[in-house]
Design a protein around this motif. Structure first.
Motif, PDB file in Angstrom:
ATOM      1  N   PRO A  73      19.839  89.312 113.234  1.00  0.00           N
ATOM      2  CA  PRO A  73      21.137  89.257 112.571  1.00  0.00           C
ATOM      3  C   PRO A  73      20.994  88.643 111.188  1.00  0.00           C
ATOM      4  O   PRO A  73      20.052  87.897 110.923  1.00  0.00           O
ATOM      5  CB  PRO A  73      21.970  88.352 113.485  1.00  0.00           C
ATOM      6  N   LEU A  74      21.923  88.972 110.308  1.00  0.00           N
ATOM      7  CA  LEU A  74      21.886  88.405 108.962  1.00  0.00           C
ATOM      8  C   LEU A  74      22.483  87.004 109.019  1.00  0.00           C
ATOM      9  O   LEU A  74      23.678  86.819 108.945  1.00  0.00           O
ATOM     10  CB  LEU A  74      22.685  89.271 107.984  1.00  0.00           C
ATOM     11  N   SER A  75      21.605  86.062 109.192  1.00  0.00           N
ATOM     12  CA  SER A  75      22.019  84.658 109.212  1.00  0.00           C
ATOM     13  C   SER A  75      21.047  83.870 108.345  1.00  0.00           C
ATOM     14  O   SER A  75      19.930  84.318 108.072  1.00  0.00           O
ATOM     15  CB  SER A  75      22.009  84.112 110.644  1.00  0.00           C
ATOM     16  N   ARG A  76      21.475  82.712 107.939  1.00  0.00           N
ATOM     17  CA  ARG A  76      20.617  81.846 107.121  1.00  0.00           C
ATOM     18  C   ARG A  76      19.298  81.551 107.835  1.00  0.00           C
ATOM     19  O   ARG A  76      18.230  81.590 107.243  1.00  0.00           O
ATOM     20  CB  ARG A  76      21.352  80.557 106.763  1.00  0.00           C
ATOM     21  N   ASP A  77      19.366  81.260 109.126  1.00  0.00           N
ATOM     22  CA  ASP A  77      18.152  80.939 109.878  1.00  0.00           C
ATOM     23  C   ASP A  77      17.174  82.111 109.908  1.00  0.00           C
ATOM     24  O   ASP A  77      15.973  81.929 109.736  1.00  0.00           O
ATOM     25  CB  ASP A  77      18.493  80.526 111.314  1.00  0.00           C
ATOM     26  N   VAL A  78      17.678  83.318 110.122  1.00  0.00           N
ATOM     27  CA  VAL A  78      16.808  84.498 110.162  1.00  0.00           C
ATOM     28  C   VAL A  78      16.211  84.762 108.783  1.00  0.00           C
ATOM     29  O   VAL A  78      15.014  85.022 108.649  1.00  0.00           O
ATOM     30  CB  VAL A  78      17.579  85.733 110.694  1.00  0.00           C
ATOM     31  N   ILE A  79      17.031  84.677 107.755  1.00  0.00           N
ATOM     32  CA  ILE A  79      16.547  84.921 106.391  1.00  0.00           C
ATOM     33  C   ILE A  79      15.496  83.887 105.999  1.00  0.00           C
ATOM     34  O   ILE A  79      14.415  84.231 105.511  1.00  0.00           O
ATOM     35  CB  ILE A  79      17.717  84.949 105.394  1.00  0.00           C
ATOM     36  N   GLU A  80      15.791  82.609 106.224  1.00  0.00           N
ATOM     37  CA  GLU A  80      14.822  81.556 105.871  1.00  0.00           C
ATOM     38  C   GLU A  80      13.554  81.672 106.710  1.00  0.00           C
ATOM     39  O   GLU A  80      12.449  81.465 106.207  1.00  0.00           O
ATOM     40  CB  GLU A  80      15.460  80.173 106.031  1.00  0.00           C
ATOM     41  N   GLY A  81      13.707  82.002 107.984  1.00  0.00           N
ATOM     42  CA  GLY A  81      12.538  82.150 108.855  1.00  0.00           C
ATOM     43  C   GLY A  81      11.644  83.299 108.432  1.00  0.00           C
ATOM     44  O   GLY A  81      10.416  83.163 108.409  1.00  0.00           O
ATOM     45  N   PHE A  82      12.251  84.440 108.082  1.00  0.00           N
ATOM     46  CA  PHE A  82      11.443  85.571 107.647  1.00  0.00           C
ATOM     47  C   PHE A  82      10.766  85.274 106.312  1.00  0.00           C
ATOM     48  O   PHE A  82       9.595  85.611 106.117  1.00  0.00           O
ATOM     49  CB  PHE A  82      12.252  86.867 107.555  1.00  0.00           C
ATOM     50  N   LYS A  83      11.498  84.642 105.384  1.00  0.00           N
ATOM     51  CA  LYS A  83      10.885  84.266 104.095  1.00  0.00           C
ATOM     52  C   LYS A  83       9.656  83.394 104.324  1.00  0.00           C
ATOM     53  O   LYS A  83       8.602  83.612 103.719  1.00  0.00           O
ATOM     54  CB  LYS A  83      11.889  83.496 103.222  1.00  0.00           C
ATOM     55  N   VAL A  98      17.193  90.457  98.659  1.00  0.00           N
ATOM     56  CA  VAL A  98      17.968  91.379  97.837  1.00  0.00           C
ATOM     57  C   VAL A  98      19.268  91.791  98.527  1.00  0.00           C
ATOM     58  O   VAL A  98      19.432  91.618  99.736  1.00  0.00           O
ATOM     59  CB  VAL A  98      17.146  92.642  97.492  1.00  0.00           C
ATOM     60  N   ALA A  99      20.165  92.326  97.741  1.00  0.00           N
ATOM     61  CA  ALA A  99      21.418  92.880  98.255  1.00  0.00           C
ATOM     62  C   ALA A  99      21.289  94.395  98.324  1.00  0.00           C
ATOM     63  O   ALA A  99      20.455  94.987  97.637  1.00  0.00           O
ATOM     64  CB  ALA A  99      22.576  92.489  97.339  1.00  0.00           C
ATOM     65  N   GLY A 100      22.105  95.012  99.136  1.00  0.00           N
ATOM     66  CA  GLY A 100      22.089  96.465  99.248  1.00  0.00           C
ATOM     67  C   GLY A 100      21.620  96.889 100.618  1.00  0.00           C
ATOM     68  O   GLY A 100      21.783  96.168 101.600  1.00  0.00           O
ATOM     69  N   GLY A 101      20.978  98.027 100.690  1.00  0.00           N
ATOM     70  CA  GLY A 101      20.527  98.566 101.965  1.00  0.00           C
ATOM     71  C   GLY A 101      19.397  97.790 102.602  1.00  0.00           C
ATOM     72  O   GLY A 101      19.224  97.817 103.817  1.00  0.00           O
ATOM     73  N   ARG A 128      10.808  90.680 116.146  1.00  0.00           N
ATOM     74  CA  ARG A 128      12.092  91.123 116.696  1.00  0.00           C
ATOM     75  C   ARG A 128      13.228  91.085 115.702  1.00  0.00           C
ATOM     76  O   ARG A 128      14.204  91.817 115.853  1.00  0.00           O
ATOM     77  CB  ARG A 128      12.441  90.345 117.957  1.00  0.00           C
ATOM     78  N   GLU A 129      13.132  90.249 114.640  1.00  0.00           N
ATOM     79  CA  GLU A 129      14.223  90.221 113.657  1.00  0.00           C
ATOM     80  C   GLU A 129      14.180  91.414 112.705  1.00  0.00           C
ATOM     81  O   GLU A 129      15.162  91.735 112.050  1.00  0.00           O
ATOM     82  CB  GLU A 129      14.232  88.901 112.862  1.00  0.00           C
ATOM     83  N   ILE A 130      13.032  92.090 112.615  1.00  0.00           N
ATOM     84  CA  ILE A 130      12.908  93.257 111.731  1.00  0.00           C
ATOM     85  C   ILE A 130      13.447  94.479 112.456  1.00  0.00           C
ATOM     86  O   ILE A 130      12.914  94.895 113.478  1.00  0.00           O
ATOM     87  CB  ILE A 130      11.449  93.480 111.297  1.00  0.00           C
ATOM     88  N   VAL A 131      14.511  95.067 111.910  1.00  0.00           N
ATOM     89  CA  VAL A 131      15.099  96.264 112.519  1.00  0.00           C
ATOM     90  C   VAL A 131      14.667  97.536 111.794  1.00  0.00           C
ATOM     91  O   VAL A 131      14.890  98.630 112.302  1.00  0.00           O
ATOM     92  CB  VAL A 131      16.645  96.171 112.585  1.00  0.00           C
ATOM     93  N   GLY A 132      14.061  97.396 110.646  1.00  0.00           N
ATOM     94  CA  GLY A 132      13.568  98.554 109.928  1.00  0.00           C
ATOM     95  C   GLY A 132      12.775  98.148 108.709  1.00  0.00           C
ATOM     96  O   GLY A 132      13.012  97.092 108.126  1.00  0.00           O
ATOM     97  N   PHE A 133      11.803  98.980 108.368  1.00  0.00           N
ATOM     98  CA  PHE A 133      11.050  98.774 107.123  1.00  0.00           C
ATOM     99  C   PHE A 133      10.474 100.098 106.676  1.00  0.00           C
ATOM    100  O   PHE A 133      10.285 101.014 107.469  1.00  0.00           O
ATOM    101  CB  PHE A 133       9.957  97.709 107.285  1.00  0.00           C
ATOM    102  N   ARG A 134      10.227 100.184 105.394  1.00  0.00           N
ATOM    103  CA  ARG A 134       9.514 101.325 104.824  1.00  0.00           C
ATOM    104  C   ARG A 134       8.657 100.796 103.678  1.00  0.00           C
ATOM    105  O   ARG A 134       8.922  99.722 103.153  1.00  0.00           O
ATOM    106  CB  ARG A 134      10.474 102.426 104.379  1.00  0.00           C
TER     107      ARG A 134
END
Length: 151
Positions: A73-83, A98-101, A128-134
């Motif tokens: 989910p788009l949450s601060r914890d997920v964003i900071e953890g992935f970074k 980034v913003a957008g898609g 598991r937090e990654i739902v898509g990548f290209r």
């Protein structure tokens, strides 16, 4: 910033290894004035560091790519953890939120296209937090050597 500060910043971007005396001569001020202005530019956060550029090919990193990543989910914890996860990987050069898609743009440098594929499978597919990548392979990269202040 006045014209002298802009000239100092421009000259240091061209060659950060030049001596203070050479820098002062290039911008037309006394060395003592130049030293003080450089100190003030650092204190104000205009100059944030000096670095050495490294040829990625010399480090066996011949293939660069941008990875467009969506997390949930788009949450601060997920964003900071992935970074934190991504910046800890040796293949990663930069991480942009980034913003957008896409939620992230991750720049990587690896030895080959096969190594890029292995990186994606081993380091991204199982998260598991990654739902898509290209990925977008970078054919050429040109960086502007001097960044000028805007109006």
């Amino acid at each position: 910033m006045d014209d002298v500060d802009s000239a100092i910043v421009r000259e240091l971007q061209r060659d950060a290894r030049q001596t203070n005396r050479d820098l002062a001569r290039a911008v037309g001020i006394a060395p003592s004035t130049c030293l003080e202005r450089v100190r003030l530019l650092r204190d104000r956060g205009v100059l944030t560091g000096y670095h050495a550029e490294v040829g990625l090919g010399a480090l066996n990193r011949h293939v660069q790519a941008f990875l467009h990543v969506q997390v949930r989910p788009l949450s601060r914890d997920v964003i900071e953890g992935f970074k934190a996860y991504a910046t800890g990987l040796p293949e990663v050069l930069a991480v942009f939120v980034v913003a957008g898609g896409d939620d992230f743009l991750v720049q990587v440098a690896v030895p080959s296209v096969d190594a890029l594929h292995a990186f994606l499978m081993d380091k991204f597919s199982g998260r598991r937090e990654i739902v898509g990548f290209r990925s977008s392979v970078i054919y050429q990269h040109v960086r502007k050597p001097v960044i000028e202040p805007l109006g």
